[in-house]
Write a protein that holds these residues in place. Structure first.
Motif, PDB file in Angstrom:
ATOM      1  N   GLU A   5       1.018  -0.995  -0.249  1.00  0.00           N
ATOM      2  CA  GLU A   5      -0.327  -0.177  -0.175  1.00  0.00           C
ATOM      3  C   GLU A   5       1.303   1.493   0.150  1.00  0.00           C
ATOM      4  O   GLU A   5       0.437   2.138   0.023  1.00  0.00           O
ATOM      5  N   TYR A  25     -11.546   1.008  -1.512  1.00  0.00           N
ATOM      6  CA  TYR A  25     -10.971   1.259   0.045  1.00  0.00           C
ATOM      7  C   TYR A  25     -11.694   0.564   0.963  1.00  0.00           C
ATOM      8  O   TYR A  25     -11.097   0.453   1.580  1.00  0.00           O
ATOM      9  N   ASN A  29      -9.262  -1.772   3.847  1.00  0.00           N
ATOM     10  CA  ASN A  29      -9.769  -1.155   4.636  1.00  0.00           C
ATOM     11  C   ASN A  29     -10.216  -2.539   5.664  1.00  0.00           C
ATOM     12  O   ASN A  29      -9.793  -2.198   6.381  1.00  0.00           O
ATOM     13  N   GLU A  30     -10.939  -3.535   4.927  1.00  0.00           N
ATOM     14  CA  GLU A  30     -12.203  -4.487   6.121  1.00  0.00           C
ATOM     15  C   GLU A  30     -10.430  -5.139   5.619  1.00  0.00           C
ATOM     16  O   GLU A  30     -10.038  -6.305   6.679  1.00  0.00           O
ATOM     17  N   ASN A  32      -7.149  -4.807   6.115  1.00  0.00           N
ATOM     18  CA  ASN A  32      -5.935  -3.392   6.887  1.00  0.00           C
ATOM     19  C   ASN A  32      -6.948  -4.535   8.592  1.00  0.00           C
ATOM     20  O   ASN A  32      -6.330  -4.065   9.322  1.00  0.00           O
ATOM     21  N   LYS A  33      -8.065  -3.647   8.818  1.00  0.00           N
ATOM     22  CA  LYS A  33      -8.787  -4.326  10.081  1.00  0.00           C
ATOM     23  C   LYS A  33      -8.783  -5.518  10.793  1.00  0.00           C
ATOM     24  O   LYS A  33      -7.670  -5.337  11.465  1.00  0.00           O
ATOM     25  N   LYS A  38      -2.663   0.417  10.131  1.00  0.00           N
ATOM     26  CA  LYS A  38      -3.978   1.153   9.894  1.00  0.00           C
ATOM     27  C   LYS A  38      -4.298   1.226   8.351  1.00  0.00           C
ATOM     28  O   LYS A  38      -4.021   1.192   7.094  1.00  0.00           O
ATOM     29  N   GLU A  39      -5.786   2.193   8.631  1.00  0.00           N
ATOM     30  CA  GLU A  39      -6.571   2.194   7.382  1.00  0.00           C
ATOM     31  C   GLU A  39      -6.540   3.278   6.283  1.00  0.00           C
ATOM     32  O   GLU A  39      -5.415   4.017   6.919  1.00  0.00           O
ATOM     33  N   LEU A  40      -7.024   2.692   5.225  1.00  0.00           N
ATOM     34  CA  LEU A  40      -6.353   3.771   4.061  1.00  0.00           C
ATOM     35  C   LEU A  40      -7.333   4.416   4.228  1.00  0.00           C
ATOM     36  O   LEU A  40      -8.513   4.569   4.173  1.00  0.00           O
ATOM     37  N   GLU A  41      -7.030   6.247   4.106  1.00  0.00           N
ATOM     38  CA  GLU A  41      -8.131   7.123   3.807  1.00  0.00           C
ATOM     39  C   GLU A  41      -8.794   7.132   1.986  1.00  0.00           C
ATOM     40  O   GLU A  41      -7.679   7.815   1.304  1.00  0.00           O
TER      41      GLU A  41
END
Length: 349
Positions: A5, A25, A29-30, A32-33, A38-41
């Motif tokens: 990422e 995203y 982010n699912e 990543n969680k 860290k989640e992406l913005e």
């Protein structure tokens, strides 16, 4: 994932997918969680969810594909989308772009990614197919240094397994079980493997610099001998190896075995059912068709290997190990010769 990422071209691709209606995203982010990273913005202009929303184009394509399993139908939908869906064409062009090529180039340089691929390969997963598909469909090439690895990644273990395929395994197992159930000498020799006395002797041999040289040489010759030793330790109830820095009424249908002759008789019976011609033919074929096998055999026959063997056999501790185990019915040298013959190998003795 963190390394992946962090690649700018990956974010470019994510932004493109988000704009085209795929809530990438949300999906990333699912993951990543779940991984605790860290989640992406997402970009503010695309920070909305389209999951579950009918969008056509790429999203519709993925929904359609999920309902279609036959390969010919998959190809048909792929071609139809190329003809009728401008958004899908843009998506394919994005995957064919230099941006995506740079993603591939940079991902394959990530050490953690290579570790993952190596792990998959060692577990029997055909990782090469991904590179093949990317090249055929998208014209994207895997970096040459890794491409060479994937295409030459067939290991000596793969070649040796081809030899095992020639062995009549059912007959082999039958002979082994017959001896284990009916031959007292074999039973005693087998039980000796689990004794503290044998474990002490084996540790003493493994501590020899000559044995360590032998292990390192084979390991460098691409035979994963350390894993084999680890497995043997575990099988006989020993601690982890530190590498250098049945039913008595079992009746055989194979024929008359030399029950009472102990390990020697068992090894002779096992040798007698080897398909020697097929093994020799496969051996010669491998020498011509498998570079990794030919290189391995060359290392086994080298003067360096012979010197290592000679040094090991001349060591007093090793000699005592052979004599003591033989006195307990373990003919380890004869077992080594049998294993070598199974694989068509010509070890120096």
């Amino acid at each position: 994932m963190v390394d992946f990422e962090a690649i700018p071209e990956v974010i470019n691709l994510f932004n493109y997918l988000q704009k085209e209606g795929i809530d990438i995203y949300f999906l990333i982010n699912e993951i990543n969680k779940a991984l605790g990273i860290k989640e992406l913005e997402p970009p503010i202009s695309h920070a909305y969810s389209t999951i579950g929303k009918r969008t056509g184009g790429i999203a519709g394509f993925f929904r359609d594909i999920s309902k279609v399993l036959p390969f010919d139908d998959y190809i048909h939908i792929y071609v139809q989308k190329l003809k009728t869906s401008p958004s899908f064409v843009r998506y394919i062009n994005q995957l064919k772009s230099n941006n995506f090529q740079q993603i591939v180039n940079k991902v394959y340089k990530i050490k953690s990614f290579q570790i993952i691929l190596d792990g998959l390969k060692s577990s029997g997963v055909n990782t090469r197919i991904v590179a093949d598909i990317m090249f055929i469909v998208l014209g994207i090439t895997v970096p040459a240094s890794y491409q060479d690895y994937t295409y030459l990644a067939r290991t000596i273990d793969d070649d040796l397994l081809d030899f095992l395929g020639l062995i009549p395994i059912e007959k082999y197992n039958e002979i082994l079980l017959t001896y284990l159930s009916e031959d007292k000498k074999v039973q005693n020799a087998f039980l000796y493997l689990f004794t503290a006395e044998f474990h002490d002797q084996l540790r003493a041999v493994e501590a020899l610099k000559e044995f360590q040289a032998f292990t390192i040489y084979l390991q460098k010759a691409v035979l994963n001998v350390i894993d084999y030793i680890q497995t043997f330790h575990k099988a006989i109830g020993m601690e982890e190896y530190v590498p250098p820095k049945v039913d008595s009424t079992f009746k055989s249908q194979v024929g008359v075995q030399k029950i009472g002759d102990g390990i020697t008789g068992m090894l002779n019976d096992l040798y007698d059912i080897l398909p020697l011609k097929e093994i020799d033919d496969l051996y010669e074929e491998k020498l011509q068709t498998s570079k990794v096998f030919a290189d391995f055999i060359a290392k086994l026959k080298s003067p360096d290997m012979q010197k290592i063997i000679d040094n090991l056999y001349a060591n007093k501790t090793y000699k005592e190990f052979i004599l003591k185990t033989r006195a307990k019915g373990l003919e380890l040298q004869e077992l080594t010769k049998l294993i070598a013959r199974i694989f068509g190998l010509k070890f120096p003795y």
